[in-house]
Design an enzyme around this catalytic site. Structure first.
Site, short mmCIF file in Angstrom:
data_model
loop_
_atom_site.label_atom_id
_atom_site.label_comp_id
_atom_site.label_asym_id
_atom_site.label_seq_id
_atom_site.Cartn_x
_atom_site.Cartn_y
_atom_site.Cartn_z
N LYS A 79 0.85 -1.19 0.00
CA LYS A 79 0.00 0.00 0.00
C LYS A 79 0.89 1.24 0.00
O LYS A 79 1.95 1.24 0.65
CB LYS A 79 -0.87 -0.07 1.27
CG LYS A 79 -1.92 0.99 1.43
CD LYS A 79 -2.75 0.69 2.70
CE LYS A 79 -3.82 1.69 3.00
NZ LYS A 79 -4.63 1.32 4.18
N SER A 154 -9.57 1.35 3.49
CA SER A 154 -8.78 2.18 2.61
C SER A 154 -7.77 1.40 1.76
O SER A 154 -7.27 1.95 0.78
CB SER A 154 -8.02 3.21 3.43
OG SER A 154 -7.12 2.58 4.32
N SER A 178 -9.45 -1.27 7.46
CA SER A 178 -8.95 -1.05 6.11
C SER A 178 -8.24 -2.21 5.44
O SER A 178 -7.92 -2.13 4.26
CB SER A 178 -8.03 0.16 6.09
OG SER A 178 -8.80 1.32 6.05
N1 GLN Z 1 -12.89 3.39 7.42
C1 GLN Z 1 -12.16 3.73 8.56
C2 GLN Z 1 -11.78 5.18 8.51
O1 GLN Z 1 -12.13 5.81 7.57
C3 GLN Z 1 -10.97 2.86 8.70
C4 GLN Z 1 -9.84 3.27 7.84
C5 GLN Z 1 -8.62 2.45 8.09
O2 GLN Z 1 -8.68 1.37 8.67
N2 GLN Z 1 -7.47 2.99 7.68
O3 GLN Z 1 -11.15 5.71 9.34
#
Ligand code: GLN
Length: 494
Positions: A79, A154, A178
């Site tokens: 990532k 994400s 994410s």
């Molecule tokens: N969807 C969650 C957020 O927007 C988790 C994102 C993540 O795990 N990086 O914060």
């Protein structure tokens, strides 16, 4: 033989004995990328020449009978919020679009030391803030199962790349779901390890007390193999756990052995609250375990419902502090025409951060400001403790907890962007796990009526990844949802 059908572990075993060349595997991956990347847009950058050169050097090493690493010659993507000295580390943000890190993240060093071939860096929601990859400041990634849908987020780029077989394994990061949610939306396996099991050094921080790096793979054994490479104490990360306190397991050893007398905790209301297709598949998955001899135990988690409120206070508070470093002075985007030094800061940040990042900086700054700190931040910390307690109590009665990863399957691009709160609500099943710091896996457990993948979430006590992966493998041995592939030829953007 269709090289792309091999798992990461199968490929590694063949490369290590010289029956497949890493060069051929790497070329196969790049021809897959050339074919499908225009449709999926999973990568922010790819490194074809460097990857082929690395593959060649590993083939030579093996031909010379030198010892090779655990991921000998296997093409892998990371990532784009993990620092690499090669290519940009953009976090999918205009702020860092041209940022080149002077050092590698510890996980990247570990991949390289294990002889992996890093083929590219995957798209994400800007600074990992989001659940659909729609917040990327650089590009939109599409779900390989239906390109009208989001890949989740994400780590949407990593999951979409894995599902499209544009890599043999990927790394994602998980602050509130994410890794697990995009894995679920894309029909692949995603593991969020225990907080502190994998070094965060060189992972661009979002919510430092929640962030954790983990693997996204095509099956559970590959997640175990990846853990064997990335887990462990790191002197550069004071929150990584000392291996003398809690030793790192061999996650692959015993992975094929079922767990006898497994006790599975479920909260029936949580399962009932998901969409009908999701609910049915989760119930079927639990039946599969019941038929394998596991005992299903009903548990209660009274504070779970508060996790979204607590998380979005704590994560944004931490983010507002972590993102203060992007000031147009040290590094990252700097505005062209500041009238004075205040404008260096304000214009640089205004020009380069996207709407969701700005929203979170404001929310977090507010929650931390004097007068509101006790009412919001401190209260959220207390709730976090209560949620931790829910898990501690649950694990007195069961070995693991099962629930959906997400209340729905992948939603349509644009469906939730107008209403951030609706997007936040979709994280209901994943967020409590990060607040508690425990490990959890998402694994494919079926499809909805539109042939979109569904993920089963299994949560275990801290540092029990080895057992968690064995539990997940029990399902994989009895079902082959993880072997199904998206039909990319019928998949066109609208
Ligand atoms: N969807 C969650 C957020 O927007 C988790 C994102 C993540 O795990 N990086 O914060």
């Amino acid at each position: 033989m269709d090289l792309l059908k091999l798992t990461c572990k199968e490929l590694r075993d063949k490369i290590a004995v010289g029956s497949i060349k890493s060069t051929d595997a790497t070329e196969a991956i790049f021809s897959q990328i050339e074919k499908h990347e225009p449709q999926i847009a999973a990568f922010i950058s790819t490194f074809k020449d460097d990857a082929l050169a690395k593959a060649k050097s590993i083939d030579e090493k093996i031909a010379a009978d030198e010892k090779s690493g655990l991921l000998a010659g296997v093409p892998i993507c990371v990532k784009d919020n993990m620092c690499t000295t090669f290519g940009p580390t953009s976090c999918a943000s205009k702020m860092l679009e041209n940022f080149h890190s002077p050092y590698n993240a510890t996980v990247v060093e570990k991949l390289l030391a294990a002889d992996a071939v890093i083929i590219g860096k995957a798209n994400l929601d800007e600074f990992a803030m989001g659940s659909s990859t729609e917040n990327s400041g650089l590009q939109q990634t599409f779900n390989p199962w239906d390109t009208r849908c989001v890949p989740g987020g994400s780590s949407g780029g990593s999951a979409a790349a894995m599902a499209t077989k544009m890599c043999f394994a990927a790394l994602g990061s998980d602050t509130g779901g994410s890794i697990r949610q995009p894995a679920s939306f894309c029909g692949v396996v995603g593991l969020k390890p225990t907080y502190g099991r994998v070094s965060r050094f060189g992972l661009v921080a979002y919510g430092s007390s929640l962030d954790q790096i983990g693997p996204i793979t095509s099956d559970v054994a590959d997640a175990a193999l990846m853990m064997n490479v990335i887990a462990g104490k790191d002197e550069n990360d004071s929150t990584s756990i000392d291996e003398k306190t809690v030793p790192v397991s061999d996650y692959l050893a015993g992975i094929e052995n079922d767990i006898d007398k497994l006790k599975i905790g479920i909260v029936p209301e949580f399962i009932a609250a998901a969409d009908p297709d999701v609910r049915n598949k989760i119930e079927e998955a639990i039946d599969c375990y019941r038929n394998a001899g596991s005992e299903i135990i009903e548990i209660k988690m009274p504070y779970f419902d508060y996790s979204i409120a607590a998380y979005y206070l704590l994560a944004t508070a931490e983010a507002s502090s972590n993102l203060a470093r992007y000031d147009g002075v040290h590094y990252g985007h700097r505005t062209d025409s500041p009238a004075d030094y205040v404008e260096v800061y304000s214009k640089s940040r205004n020009e380069a951060f996207g709407a969701e990042v700005k929203r979170r900086i404001m929310l977090g700054t507010y929650a931390l400001s004097s007068g509101y700190y006790d009412a919001y931040y401190l209260k959220a910390l207390k709730v976090r403790n209560l949620i931790r307690g829910d898990f501690t109590k649950a694990f007195e009665k069961c070995d693991c907890i099962m629930m959906p990863v997400s209340p729905t399957t992948a939603f349509k691009i644009g469906e939730k962007t107008a209403d951030p709160l609706q997007m936040y609500m979709a994280d209901i099943y994943t967020i409590a796990v990060n607040l508690a710091g425990v490990p959890a896996v998402s694994l494919p457990c079926g499809f909805d009526a539109n042939k979109l993948p569904i993920g089963l979430q299994i949560i275990a006590p801290a540092f029990e990844e080895a057992k968690l992966l064995r539990i997940a493998r029990m399902f994989e041995k009895r079902n082959d949802y993880h072997l199904e592939q998206p039909n990319l030829t019928t998949n066109k953007h609208e």
